[in-house]
Scaffold this active site. Structure first.
Site, PDB file in Angstrom:
ATOM      1  N   ASN A  80      -5.087  -9.865   4.060  1.00 13.33           N
ATOM      2  CA  ASN A  80      -6.095  -9.059   4.769  1.00 13.33           C
ATOM      3  C   ASN A  80      -7.481  -9.528   4.352  1.00 13.33           C
ATOM      4  O   ASN A  80      -7.643 -10.197   3.326  1.00 13.33           O
ATOM      5  CB  ASN A  80      -5.927  -7.576   4.429  1.00 13.33           C
ATOM      6  CG  ASN A  80      -5.979  -7.320   2.923  1.00 13.33           C
ATOM      7  OD1 ASN A  80      -4.965  -7.431   2.232  1.00 13.33           O
ATOM      8  ND2 ASN A  80      -7.152  -6.993   2.417  1.00 13.33           N
ATOM      9  N   TYR A 112      -1.720  -0.210 -12.625  1.00 14.15           N
ATOM     10  CA  TYR A 112      -2.005   1.040 -11.916  1.00 14.15           C
ATOM     11  C   TYR A 112      -0.810   1.991 -11.863  1.00 14.15           C
ATOM     12  O   TYR A 112      -0.957   3.163 -11.492  1.00 14.15           O
ATOM     13  CB  TYR A 112      -2.549   0.771 -10.508  1.00 14.15           C
ATOM     14  CG  TYR A 112      -1.616   0.064  -9.557  1.00 14.15           C
ATOM     15  CD1 TYR A 112      -0.489   0.680  -9.022  1.00 14.15           C
ATOM     16  CD2 TYR A 112      -1.892  -1.242  -9.155  1.00 14.15           C
ATOM     17  CE1 TYR A 112       0.334   0.037  -8.130  1.00 14.15           C
ATOM     18  CE2 TYR A 112      -1.071  -1.900  -8.265  1.00 14.15           C
ATOM     19  CZ  TYR A 112       0.039  -1.257  -7.745  1.00 14.15           C
ATOM     20  OH  TYR A 112       0.856  -1.911  -6.864  1.00 14.15           O
ATOM     21  N   GLU A 113       0.371   1.511 -12.243  1.00 10.34           N
ATOM     22  CA  GLU A 113       1.530   2.394 -12.328  1.00 10.34           C
ATOM     23  C   GLU A 113       1.585   3.125 -13.664  1.00 10.34           C
ATOM     24  O   GLU A 113       2.491   3.927 -13.890  1.00 10.34           O
ATOM     25  CB  GLU A 113       2.817   1.588 -12.132  1.00 10.34           C
ATOM     26  CG  GLU A 113       2.950   0.944 -10.759  1.00 10.34           C
ATOM     27  CD  GLU A 113       4.208   0.108 -10.641  1.00 10.34           C
ATOM     28  OE1 GLU A 113       5.293   0.702 -10.493  1.00 10.34           O
ATOM     29  OE2 GLU A 113       4.111  -1.133 -10.716  1.00 10.34           O
ATOM     30  N   SER A 143       3.948  -8.810  -3.451  1.00 12.13           N
ATOM     31  CA  SER A 143       4.228  -7.867  -2.360  1.00 12.13           C
ATOM     32  C   SER A 143       4.545  -8.586  -1.057  1.00 12.13           C
ATOM     33  O   SER A 143       3.788  -9.441  -0.600  1.00 12.13           O
ATOM     34  CB  SER A 143       3.014  -6.958  -2.135  1.00 12.13           C
ATOM     35  OG  SER A 143       2.759  -6.174  -3.265  1.00 12.13           O
ATOM     36  N   MET A 186      -4.450  -7.096  -7.490  1.00 16.05           N
ATOM     37  CA  MET A 186      -4.188  -6.176  -8.596  1.00 16.05           C
ATOM     38  C   MET A 186      -3.093  -6.685  -9.522  1.00 16.05           C
ATOM     39  O   MET A 186      -2.400  -5.902 -10.171  1.00 16.05           O
ATOM     40  CB  MET A 186      -3.805  -4.798  -8.035  1.00 16.05           C
ATOM     41  CG  MET A 186      -4.819  -4.205  -7.089  1.00 16.05           C
ATOM     42  SD  MET A 186      -4.219  -2.693  -6.296  1.00 16.05           S
ATOM     43  CE  MET A 186      -5.462  -2.477  -5.000  1.00 16.05           C
ATOM     44  N   SER A 187      -2.924  -7.998  -9.589  1.00 16.77           N
ATOM     45  CA  SER A 187      -1.861  -8.548 -10.439  1.00 16.77           C
ATOM     46  C   SER A 187      -2.271  -9.926 -10.934  1.00 16.77           C
ATOM     47  O   SER A 187      -3.436 -10.302 -10.875  1.00 16.77           O
ATOM     48  CB  SER A 187      -0.546  -8.642  -9.640  1.00 16.77           C
ATOM     49  OG  SER A 187      -0.658  -9.614  -8.606  1.00 16.77           O
ATOM     50  N   HIS A 230       8.665  -4.507  -4.153  1.00 17.24           N
ATOM     51  CA  HIS A 230       8.964  -5.063  -5.472  1.00 17.24           C
ATOM     52  C   HIS A 230      10.379  -4.627  -5.859  1.00 17.24           C
ATOM     53  O   HIS A 230      10.601  -3.516  -6.332  1.00 17.24           O
ATOM     54  CB  HIS A 230       7.936  -4.590  -6.507  1.00 17.24           C
ATOM     55  CG  HIS A 230       6.567  -5.143  -6.281  1.00 17.24           C
ATOM     56  ND1 HIS A 230       6.139  -6.327  -6.845  1.00 17.24           N
ATOM     57  CD2 HIS A 230       5.542  -4.702  -5.515  1.00 17.24           C
ATOM     58  CE1 HIS A 230       4.900  -6.578  -6.447  1.00 17.24           C
ATOM     59  NE2 HIS A 230       4.524  -5.603  -5.646  1.00 17.24           N
ATOM     60  N   HIS A 270       2.753  -3.016 -12.518  1.00 22.24           N
ATOM     61  CA  HIS A 270       1.305  -3.128 -12.474  1.00 22.24           C
ATOM     62  C   HIS A 270       0.647  -2.143 -13.438  1.00 22.24           C
ATOM     63  O   HIS A 270       1.217  -1.107 -13.775  1.00 22.24           O
ATOM     64  CB  HIS A 270       0.786  -2.843 -11.056  1.00 22.24           C
ATOM     65  CG  HIS A 270       1.438  -3.650  -9.986  1.00 22.24           C
ATOM     66  ND1 HIS A 270       2.691  -3.356  -9.492  1.00 22.24           N
ATOM     67  CD2 HIS A 270       1.008  -4.750  -9.303  1.00 22.24           C
ATOM     68  CE1 HIS A 270       3.012  -4.235  -8.546  1.00 22.24           C
ATOM     69  NE2 HIS A 270       2.012  -5.092  -8.421  1.00 22.24           N
ATOM     70  N   ALA A 300      -0.041 -11.039  -3.216  1.00 24.60           N
ATOM     71  CA  ALA A 300      -0.722 -10.705  -1.974  1.00 24.60           C
ATOM     72  C   ALA A 300      -2.149 -10.328  -2.344  1.00 24.60           C
ATOM     73  O   ALA A 300      -2.377  -9.542  -3.265  1.00 24.60           O
ATOM     74  CB  ALA A 300      -0.021  -9.535  -1.286  1.00 24.60           C
ATOM     75  N   HIS A 355      -1.042  -0.941   2.824  1.00 22.67           N
ATOM     76  CA  HIS A 355       0.003  -1.669   2.100  1.00 22.67           C
ATOM     77  C   HIS A 355       1.104  -2.177   3.033  1.00 22.67           C
ATOM     78  O   HIS A 355       1.667  -3.251   2.810  1.00 22.67           O
ATOM     79  CB  HIS A 355       0.604  -0.773   1.014  1.00 22.67           C
ATOM     80  CG  HIS A 355       1.530  -1.497   0.089  1.00 22.67           C
ATOM     81  ND1 HIS A 355       1.108  -2.523  -0.737  1.00 22.67           N
ATOM     82  CD2 HIS A 355       2.868  -1.374  -0.135  1.00 22.67           C
ATOM     83  CE1 HIS A 355       2.134  -2.991  -1.436  1.00 22.67           C
ATOM     84  NE2 HIS A 355       3.214  -2.313  -1.077  1.00 22.67           N
TER      85      HIS A 355
END
Length: 246
Positions: free
Chosen positions: A209, A65-66, A11, A185-186, A41, A63, A93, A221
């Site tokens: 962050n 989560y998609e 990201s 998350m990746s 992306h 991902h 990220a 995001h």
């Protein structure tokens, strides 16, 4: 493409493409790869060069989560391996769990925690040794190059979660207890698949962050993408120097 380096852009890190000499550009959908709907992306493979060094850049990823499964999430890694990529650099990220690694800094992955609850190796007796997922020799070279440019690149353990929600302060305390230094998350599933395929794996987290519950923590995001874009330029210089020395 045989023996060249593959680079997966997380990201906000797509700006790295601006420094490449583009050869061929392939949209994910045109080559049978899944397309992400997440901002930042782009969904394309770029075959080109970075200061003369051959490079395959995967701009964007899908991902869990998609709604994708682990096999789908790692399709781009298999695509690169089938075309001769021998080393893959996985960028992401991530949220920092350490106050001495602030937003805007980079961390080389020394190891990871797969907390996604799944694996791309499911479905067979894929008992792959994960004692050394990440290539520490390459990571140390990158860290040394960064130091030569006057900035510190940390090293640590990345916790990969499913998402899409950001973590709670209690979950961050749990991750610290487990030994994590950053969270995202990746990456972990891609690293598992790349290791299974015999690729050299490098993981680089752009710490965009602080994690929930930490001072000055902001979890948005758009902020993640903005911080990633501003930090990308430093990493480009490091990658260029490393590619030239290979």
């Amino acid at each position: 493409m045989k023996g060249c380096v593959g680079l997966v852009l997380g990201s906000g890190l797509g700006s790295m493409l601006d420094r490449m000499e583009w050869g061929e550009t392939l949209d994910f959908g045109d080559i049978g790869l899944p397309v992400s709907g997440v901002a930042g992306h782009q969904g394309k493979m770029v075959l080109g060069r970075l200061d003369g060094a051959p490079l395959v850049a995967m701009s964007g990823r899908v991902h869990l989560y998609e709604g994708h499964d682990a096999k789908t999430v790692t399709a781009g890694i298999r695509w690169m391996a089938e075309r001769g990529v021998g080393t893959v650099v996985l960028t992401n990220a991530a949220g920092s769990l350490r106050e001495d690694q602030p937003p805007g800094s980079w961390m080389a992955l020394s190891d990871h925690l797969n907390l996604t609850g799944t694996s791309p190796l499911e479905g067979g007796p894929n008992f792959v040794d994960m004692s050394a997922v990440y290539d520490l020799e390459i990571s140390e070279k990158l860290r040394a190059i960064a130091a030569g440019h006057g900035w510190h690149m940390g090293s640590g353990v990345y916790a990969g979660l499913r998402g899409p929600q950001y973590e709670t302060p209690a979950e961050i305390r749990m991750l610290r207890t487990l030994g994590a230094d950053a969270v995202g998350m990746s990456t972990v599933l891609e690293a598992l698949e790349a290791k299974r395929l015999g690729l050299r794996v490098v993981g680089l987290s752009c710490l965009t962050n602080y994690a929930a519950g930490m001072p000055s923590a902001t979890l948005d995001h758009s902020d993640v993408m903005a911080t990633g874009k501003s930090a990308a330029e430093r990493m480009i210089r490091v990658l260029k120097e490393w590619l030239e020395s290979r």
